[in-house]
Design an enzyme around this catalytic site. Structure first.
Site, PDB file in Angstrom:
ATOM      1  CG  HIS A  73      -7.702  -5.121  11.624  1.00 15.99           C
ATOM      2  ND1 HIS A  73      -6.351  -4.858  11.582  1.00 15.99           N
ATOM      3  CD2 HIS A  73      -8.154  -4.933  10.365  1.00 15.99           C
ATOM      4  CE1 HIS A  73      -6.005  -4.542  10.341  1.00 15.99           C
ATOM      5  NE2 HIS A  73      -7.087  -4.579   9.586  1.00 15.99           N
TER       6      HIS A  73
ATOM      7  CE  LYS B  61      -0.294  -2.173  -1.943  1.00 22.28           C
ATOM      8  NZ  LYS B  61      -0.794  -1.177  -1.024  1.00 22.28           N
TER       9      LYS B  61
ATOM     10  NE  ARG C   6     -10.645   1.955   6.167  1.00 23.68           N
ATOM     11  CZ  ARG C   6      -9.518   2.452   5.696  1.00 23.68           C
ATOM     12  NH1 ARG C   6      -8.694   3.093   6.498  1.00 23.68           N
ATOM     13  NH2 ARG C   6      -9.201   2.320   4.430  1.00 23.68           N
TER      14      ARG C   6
END
Lengths: 156, 156, 156, 156, 156, 156
Positions: A17, A41, A90
């Protein structure tokens, strides 16, 4: 002034991050790093813990402001007069999910653009859940999170 | 002696797992098939059930030893003096997740290598959750799990 | 003695290839690094150049033998009494192509197994064609190929 | 002044390219749309034709400057004092290739960042080669390329 | 008479589902749109609510019959004498999951074929969970669900 | 009468193609298997050879008619009054390319639908180029192509 928002759960913030944020501050005058108050979540860390860890990690970046938000990201972006949402990609990535979110946000407000920045190859494997899992077994998380977070997590 | 570990939830062991193990025993002198004691998702079968089903299925493989472990896979591998972790890849596969795990494990201990073996095309669709789902509706799971497991699951 | 083959075009050999070979020598007693004589795409370097660059780069690895082959990989593997074919996977990877090749080879000879090893994250972007392209424009290829190859390519 | 480069073959420019450029001009003060003089694949249109079609299509965008370049993209970016490279992503996309290029460019110059913008869903299927193929059979390319290009291609 | 089944959670039905159904009715004489009674994830809407929303949305399609089913999809298909299962694919799609399900169903009954239809590009981002999430924050879901569902969801 | 077209290079026809055709004849009253006269890549076999091999392989399927076409697939489909284009998907598959083609064809004629059928897992690795490559080295292609084609190719 060009303003961008970097939203996320940051549960906890990782070196990946921070890597994205360092790239973002070169492109924008103001970057809101915004912890999602109510992620899908159930988060492991509370909202105030997640915000505090972000603040500890990002104190030195003058253009960065740590906040949190509830509700639709698009509504928060409008309130902040931000025309850009930043997302990290990523090499190992749920790219499909990112694309779906970005298209949905564009449908909700076509004037707000999502841009994708690429994390360093060395952080390809890194995710908040990976950090939590390794830390929970007493594994070595050095380099995976900012130094201040590492100390905090190993204290627990 | 070349030692490898084949970790997994094995909830339950499938014919795809057995296929990978048969390939692994040709490459290594000793293969630990290691049930994860505390997988991220709550398992359907208890740890002792999962280990028992593995033992029933793998009795005839002299090089194989069934065990279970808690904590970090890397710590378990070190204890067993295993330099290799084995993972199966399916054509239909969460390859990204496998890669992320392997890179994280390499970060934790660069001397332990993950290698990937390819399951047979005929098992491409097969997963433990698929088996559980079909079995729960009384569907035919023959060929999806070892014979001893098939008998056991249909008794339930 | 456990023997493996690492086939490729090696046009030219890169640091990513060397990374895979270093991992392979820990798993096998003998590794044949085998340049494909007749790759599908016309190679940039001649077969003798590609073999020579491999030899320069791999001189210090006692278990490695550089060769070349024509025809089917499976026939070459049988001749060398190798039961394993090694392939490298990158996070950024034509995984589908690798899988297709491996399944085709298994169809041709089910006793020869393909195993996949993972290159270092830092080499994720690296390919022979990338190296050729950068070198052709006089770009800096240090770190992308072994030192001996770097000197050779920049001389041209 | 924030300067970005949008490189490509533009063989020919499509409505998808224009879509990306329209998004880029909101983020940057100056955008160089740069036709690659020597793309890997032999282009169908000559460099001067590709540049001319870009100029016809982009005349109304004050912040956009159409150019061409030879050699390494990174060298061109430095000459233009551009800190950002722009690439478009389609839902249907050779994402892996884009990532590889971006990581290679970062290796060559870590101060130049690649950012990814998302094309409109409606252009997901669109590519220059698709346009060339349909046009060559006299198919209807309206909406796939800017109006000025459509007239030009159908004249041929 | 050619009969097909379009199974799903429909939690709730979206414009993307309707798009697939409109394509299916051109191919088949009878299409059963079948809500899964017991999906793996606990649904947000009850089975009767999901069926009712389907009925409201599909009243005008004479070939369509809305039903629900429990147990194995293959058993339901046999009961309906349907030889075809229809699934929608989005450019942004968990294609792997779809393929796994289709291969598992073929293993259970090789006479029942799964065919894949492609949703409109404009619905690429659309999923039931996205709709629920946006609706829960009071976001604008017009165009994402049939008009009758939009009114119903915003009343809540 | 429901009519479908199954287009391809068929260079040469493989057992995977036959598998798809066998599934298609259950869904349609008439299936045109149509060899592309002018594929993007220069074919290995001439158009008349490719058509002849298709005819030899498909003689027993009463609903199948082997043809060839030039120009746009959509124009050919209209001429044949076919409302459906059939494409095969392999677990190992250039799904992105298939999706791009299907969306482009839908843009050219929204009344012609592309449907995707899934090949058998056992053919996942199989492609015409794989067959040509193996055959050219004298490898064993039994099971990869219809018996009549196998005899023909090994004669060469």
């Amino acid at each position: 002034m060009k303003t961008a928002i970097y939203p996320g759960s940051f549960d906890p913030v990782t070196s990946g991050h921070i890597d994205i944020i360092e790239r973002a501050v070169k492109l924008f005058d103001r970057v809101y790093v915004a912890a999602i108050g109510n992620p899908e979540k159930e988060p492991f860390f509370s909202l105030s813990e997640r915000v505090e860890m972000l603040q500890l990690s990002l104190a030195k970046y003058k253009k960065v402001k740590v906040e949190s938000f509830d509700g639709l990201l698009i509504d928060y972006a409008r309130k902040k007069k931000a025309a850009t949402i930043i997302r990290g990609l990523r090499a190992i990535s749920d790219f499909d999910y990112e694309f779906q979110m970005a298209l949905a946000n564009r449908k909700l407000d076509s004037k707000i653009e999502t841009i994708f920045l690429m994390t360093r190859g060395r952080y390809a494997y890194l995710s908040s859940s990976m950090v939590r899992q390794i830390a929970s077994f007493g594994g070595d998380i050095s380099g995976m999170v900012p130094k201040v977070i590492e100390r905090r997590l190993s204290r627990e």
